[in-house]
Design a protein around this motif. Structure first.
Motif, PDB file in Angstrom:
ATOM      1  N   HIS A   1       2.704  34.845  83.308  1.00 48.41           N
ATOM      2  CA  HIS A   1       2.281  35.754  84.377  1.00 48.41           C
ATOM      3  C   HIS A   1       1.696  37.047  83.814  1.00 48.41           C
ATOM      4  N   PHE A   2       0.650  37.521  84.495  1.00 49.55           N
ATOM      5  CA  PHE A   2       0.135  38.850  84.184  1.00 49.55           C
ATOM      6  C   PHE A   2       1.132  39.873  84.725  1.00 49.55           C
ATOM      7  N   LEU A   3       1.169  41.043  84.115  1.00 48.14           N
ATOM      8  CA  LEU A   3       2.097  42.076  84.566  1.00 48.14           C
ATOM      9  C   LEU A   3       1.836  42.458  86.018  1.00 48.14           C
ATOM     10  N   SER A   4       0.587  42.377  86.456  1.00 46.25           N
ATOM     11  CA  SER A   4       0.248  42.704  87.849  1.00 46.25           C
ATOM     12  C   SER A   4       0.949  41.790  88.847  1.00 46.25           C
ATOM     13  N   TYR A   5       1.318  40.596  88.432  1.00 40.82           N
ATOM     14  CA  TYR A   5       2.029  39.661  89.304  1.00 40.82           C
ATOM     15  C   TYR A   5       3.323  40.277  89.828  1.00 40.82           C
ATOM     16  N   TYR A   6       3.958  41.116  89.018  1.00 41.45           N
ATOM     17  CA  TYR A   6       5.251  41.718  89.371  1.00 41.45           C
ATOM     18  C   TYR A   6       5.100  43.059  90.092  1.00 41.45           C
ATOM     19  N   GLN A   7       3.885  43.455  90.395  1.00 40.16           N
ATOM     20  CA  GLN A   7       3.593  44.677  91.152  1.00 40.16           C
ATOM     21  C   GLN A   7       4.252  45.912  90.529  1.00 40.16           C
ATOM     22  N   MET A   8       4.120  46.005  89.221  1.00 43.37           N
ATOM     23  CA  MET A   8       4.665  47.164  88.514  1.00 43.37           C
ATOM     24  C   MET A   8       3.844  48.400  88.819  1.00 43.37           C
ATOM     25  N   LYS A   9       4.494  49.513  88.759  1.00 44.75           N
ATOM     26  CA  LYS A   9       3.862  50.809  88.984  1.00 44.75           C
ATOM     27  C   LYS A   9       3.805  51.575  87.659  1.00 44.75           C
ATOM     28  N   GLU A  10       3.018  52.626  87.633  1.00 43.40           N
ATOM     29  CA  GLU A  10       2.971  53.510  86.471  1.00 43.40           C
ATOM     30  C   GLU A  10       4.396  53.967  86.137  1.00 43.40           C
ATOM     31  N   LYS A  11       4.730  53.930  84.865  1.00 42.55           N
ATOM     32  CA  LYS A  11       6.032  54.351  84.340  1.00 42.55           C
ATOM     33  C   LYS A  11       7.175  53.411  84.740  1.00 42.55           C
ATOM     34  N   SER A  12       6.854  52.160  85.058  1.00 40.52           N
ATOM     35  CA  SER A  12       7.908  51.182  85.331  1.00 40.52           C
ATOM     36  C   SER A  12       8.745  50.978  84.072  1.00 40.52           C
ATOM     37  N   VAL A  13      10.001  50.606  84.273  1.00 40.23           N
ATOM     38  CA  VAL A  13      10.914  50.357  83.158  1.00 40.23           C
ATOM     39  C   VAL A  13      11.287  48.882  83.157  1.00 40.23           C
ATOM     40  N   LEU A  14      11.029  48.222  82.032  1.00 43.11           N
ATOM     41  CA  LEU A  14      11.414  46.829  81.839  1.00 43.11           C
ATOM     42  C   LEU A  14      12.597  46.801  80.889  1.00 43.11           C
ATOM     43  N   ILE A  15      13.479  45.855  81.097  1.00 41.59           N
ATOM     44  CA  ILE A  15      14.655  45.718  80.242  1.00 41.59           C
ATOM     45  C   ILE A  15      14.421  44.582  79.257  1.00 41.59           C
ATOM     46  N   LEU A  16      14.617  44.870  77.975  1.00 41.00           N
ATOM     47  CA  LEU A  16      14.495  43.876  76.917  1.00 41.00           C
ATOM     48  C   LEU A  16      15.884  43.370  76.562  1.00 41.00           C
ATOM     49  N   LYS A  17      16.095  42.092  76.814  1.00 44.61           N
ATOM     50  CA  LYS A  17      17.359  41.461  76.440  1.00 44.61           C
ATOM     51  C   LYS A  17      17.097  40.562  75.251  1.00 44.61           C
ATOM     52  N   LEU A  18      18.045  40.507  74.361  1.00 41.97           N
ATOM     53  CA  LEU A  18      17.896  39.712  73.152  1.00 41.97           C
ATOM     54  C   LEU A  18      18.677  38.415  73.286  1.00 41.97           C
ATOM     55  N   GLN A  19      18.057  37.335  72.857  1.00 38.55           N
ATOM     56  CA  GLN A  19      18.696  36.025  72.914  1.00 38.55           C
ATOM     57  C   GLN A  19      18.269  35.268  71.674  1.00 38.55           C
ATOM     58  N   SER A  20      19.205  34.620  70.998  1.00 36.49           N
ATOM     59  CA  SER A  20      18.837  33.889  69.792  1.00 36.49           C
ATOM     60  C   SER A  20      17.957  32.702  70.154  1.00 36.49           C
ATOM     61  N   ALA A  21      17.040  32.357  69.266  1.00 33.62           N
ATOM     62  CA  ALA A  21      16.116  31.245  69.509  1.00 33.62           C
ATOM     63  C   ALA A  21      16.873  29.939  69.673  1.00 33.62           C
ATOM     64  N   SER A  22      17.977  29.767  68.955  1.00 28.82           N
ATOM     65  CA  SER A  22      18.740  28.526  69.079  1.00 28.82           C
ATOM     66  C   SER A  22      19.393  28.408  70.449  1.00 28.82           C
ATOM     67  N   THR A  23      19.776  29.534  71.055  1.00 29.55           N
ATOM     68  CA  THR A  23      20.355  29.518  72.394  1.00 29.55           C
ATOM     69  C   THR A  23      19.320  29.117  73.428  1.00 29.55           C
ATOM     70  N   SER A  24      18.110  29.651  73.293  1.00 32.40           N
ATOM     71  CA  SER A  24      17.085  29.340  74.287  1.00 32.40           C
ATOM     72  C   SER A  24      16.643  27.898  74.204  1.00 32.40           C
ATOM     73  N   SER A  25      16.683  27.277  73.022  1.00 28.91           N
ATOM     74  CA  SER A  25      16.253  25.888  72.916  1.00 28.91           C
ATOM     75  C   SER A  25      17.338  24.925  73.363  1.00 28.91           C
ATOM     76  N   SER A  26      18.566  25.414  73.556  1.00 32.99           N
ATOM     77  CA  SER A  26      19.647  24.535  73.993  1.00 32.99           C
ATOM     78  C   SER A  26      19.635  24.306  75.493  1.00 32.99           C
ATOM     79  N   ASN A  27      18.779  25.014  76.223  1.00 28.35           N
ATOM     80  CA  ASN A  27      18.683  24.845  77.667  1.00 28.35           C
ATOM     81  C   ASN A  27      17.951  23.549  77.966  1.00 28.35           C
ATOM     82  N   THR A  28      18.668  22.544  78.436  1.00 25.26           N
ATOM     83  CA  THR A  28      18.055  21.245  78.679  1.00 25.26           C
ATOM     84  C   THR A  28      17.924  20.936  80.152  1.00 25.26           C
ATOM     85  N   SER A  29      18.263  21.887  80.998  1.00 23.90           N
ATOM     86  CA  SER A  29      18.168  21.632  82.423  1.00 23.90           C
ATOM     87  C   SER A  29      16.711  21.570  82.858  1.00 23.90           C
TER      88      SER A  29
END
Length: 106
Positions: free
Chosen positions: A57-85
């Motif tokens: 998605h382009f950032l515009s999809y989320y209707q962000m405004k000037e000075k919006s704050v996004l949260i960066l969460k960290l997740q190990s690559a091995s955890t993300s690849s274990s999602n089989t749903s």
């Protein structure tokens, strides 16, 4: 427009100047990784208004405004690849692009 990326531990934040109509979430993750603010793309999860952002998605999809704050969460690559749903149409925060990216690199 300027957006702020804040790590979920509230220890650090960085501001990026982006064109919301030209920059995808994946592009932003790449900027974060290249600026050494965050880990590699596969280990990044970005949220805006408590909604997980999808790489394609382009950032515009989320209707962000000037000075919006996004949260960066960290997740190990091995955890993300274990999602089989299998994602359903109503599964808003399943990021299939992350899994596809992981499979390409393996």
């Amino acid at each position: 427009m300027k957006i702020t990326i804040r790590r979920d531990d509230n220890e650090m934040e960085a501001t990026y100047e982006v064109n919301e109509n030209e920059v995808t979430v994946l592009d932003l993750k790449d900027m974060i990784a290249k600026n050494n603010f965050g880990p590699i793309i596969e280990e990044q999860r970005l949220e805006y208004n408590k909604k997980r952002l999808k790489n394609s998605h382009f950032l515009s999809y989320y209707q962000m405004k000037e000075k919006s704050v996004l949260i960066l969460k960290l997740q190990s690559a091995s955890t993300s690849s274990s999602n089989t749903s299998t994602p359903s149409a109503s599964d808003d925060d399943y990021d299939i692009e992350d899994d596809q990216l992981q499979n390409i690199q393996n």
